[in-house]
Write a protein that holds these residues in place. Sequence first.
Motif, PDB file in Angstrom:
ATOM      1  N   ALA A  51      12.985 -17.252  27.691  1.00 30.30           N
ATOM      2  CA  ALA A  51      12.267 -18.216  27.479  1.00 30.30           C
ATOM      3  C   ALA A  51      11.012 -18.627  26.804  1.00 30.30           C
ATOM      4  O   ALA A  51       9.821 -19.272  26.873  1.00 30.30           O
TER       5      ALA A  51
ATOM      6  N   THR B  95      13.932 -23.691  23.827  1.00 28.59           N
ATOM      7  CA  THR B  95      13.286 -22.701  24.250  1.00 28.59           C
ATOM      8  C   THR B  95      14.855 -21.494  24.899  1.00 28.59           C
ATOM      9  O   THR B  95      16.207 -21.712  24.891  1.00 28.59           O
TER      10      THR B  95
ATOM     11  N   GLU C 125       9.338 -20.180  23.887  1.00 26.65           N
ATOM     12  CA  GLU C 125       9.498 -22.676  23.101  1.00 26.65           C
ATOM     13  C   GLU C 125       9.321 -21.494  21.523  1.00 26.65           C
ATOM     14  O   GLU C 125       8.345 -20.987  21.198  1.00 26.65           O
TER      15      GLU C 125
ATOM     16  N   PRO D  78      16.680 -19.407  26.165  1.00 27.66           N
ATOM     17  CA  PRO D  78      17.237 -19.124  27.629  1.00 27.66           C
ATOM     18  C   PRO D  78      17.824 -17.598  28.706  1.00 27.66           C
ATOM     19  O   PRO D  78      17.452 -17.523  29.469  1.00 27.66           O
TER      20      PRO D  78
ATOM     21  N   ASP E  43      24.234 -19.933  31.614  1.00 24.14           N
ATOM     22  CA  ASP E  43      22.654 -20.188  31.459  1.00 24.14           C
ATOM     23  C   ASP E  43      22.392 -20.857  30.163  1.00 24.14           C
ATOM     24  O   ASP E  43      22.368 -20.401  29.178  1.00 24.14           O
ATOM     25  N   THR E  44      21.812 -21.951  30.209  1.00 23.34           N
ATOM     26  CA  THR E  44      21.662 -22.626  29.502  1.00 23.34           C
ATOM     27  C   THR E  44      19.474 -22.965  29.583  1.00 23.34           C
ATOM     28  O   THR E  44      18.802 -23.593  30.550  1.00 23.34           O
ATOM     29  N   SER E  45      19.121 -24.060  28.217  1.00 20.05           N
ATOM     30  CA  SER E  45      17.723 -24.353  28.394  1.00 20.05           C
ATOM     31  C   SER E  45      18.114 -25.934  27.481  1.00 20.05           C
ATOM     32  O   SER E  45      18.612 -25.719  26.305  1.00 20.05           O
TER      33      SER E  45
END
Length: 200
Positions: free
Chosen positions: A188, A183, A190, A185, A140-142
């Motif tokens: 969420a 952000t 930012e 992950p 799980d990454t952003s």
Amino acid sequence: MADFSQEDLDELMGDVLDGGADEESVAALPQLASLVDDPELGRQAVALAGAIMASGAARDEHLANIFLAASNRLLPEADDYYAYLLAGQLAFEGTKHWPRLAQGLDLRYYDVPCPSCGTNISLVFELAIAKASYIDDIGDTSPLQPLDADALTGIARRLYDTASAHGRERVMEAIRYMFGRATCPLCATEFTVSDQVLGS
């Protein structure tokens, strides 16, 4: 230390980067100033002085001017210590004391807490991702959102323009990520990377 060897500088640099400046490292500044013209140790001595002063050591005007002049001379051709010399200039001038700036521009990697949920997040500039640090693989990454170069202002603009003048594309890219957005992950949220890394 009566005389600094390469090993002494390496050890002191590691101590400062790991734990910040202490009395021993601050006391070493005059001797580091005596090495600025050394063809083998000069760049590392000035880089180390920058790390010490960036950690909040009391600024000695005379020594700071010696290191600033040396960094201006050494920076264009510096290799391994380019990011440290660039960041050190801010401390030598008394402009900003950002102890984590140089390592990030050099390694292009930071661990920071999410400002909302507190999760430790790894910001990997090389891969342009943020990921929870406890995740071993890329799960799980952003995506990281680098700031457009035209939007850089103030000190960020100055750092970018200096690196650009010296053709340091990796440092230029790292500066855009440093002052860009990330952000979390997990939750969420930012946030601005520099707020978490530099505290400003």
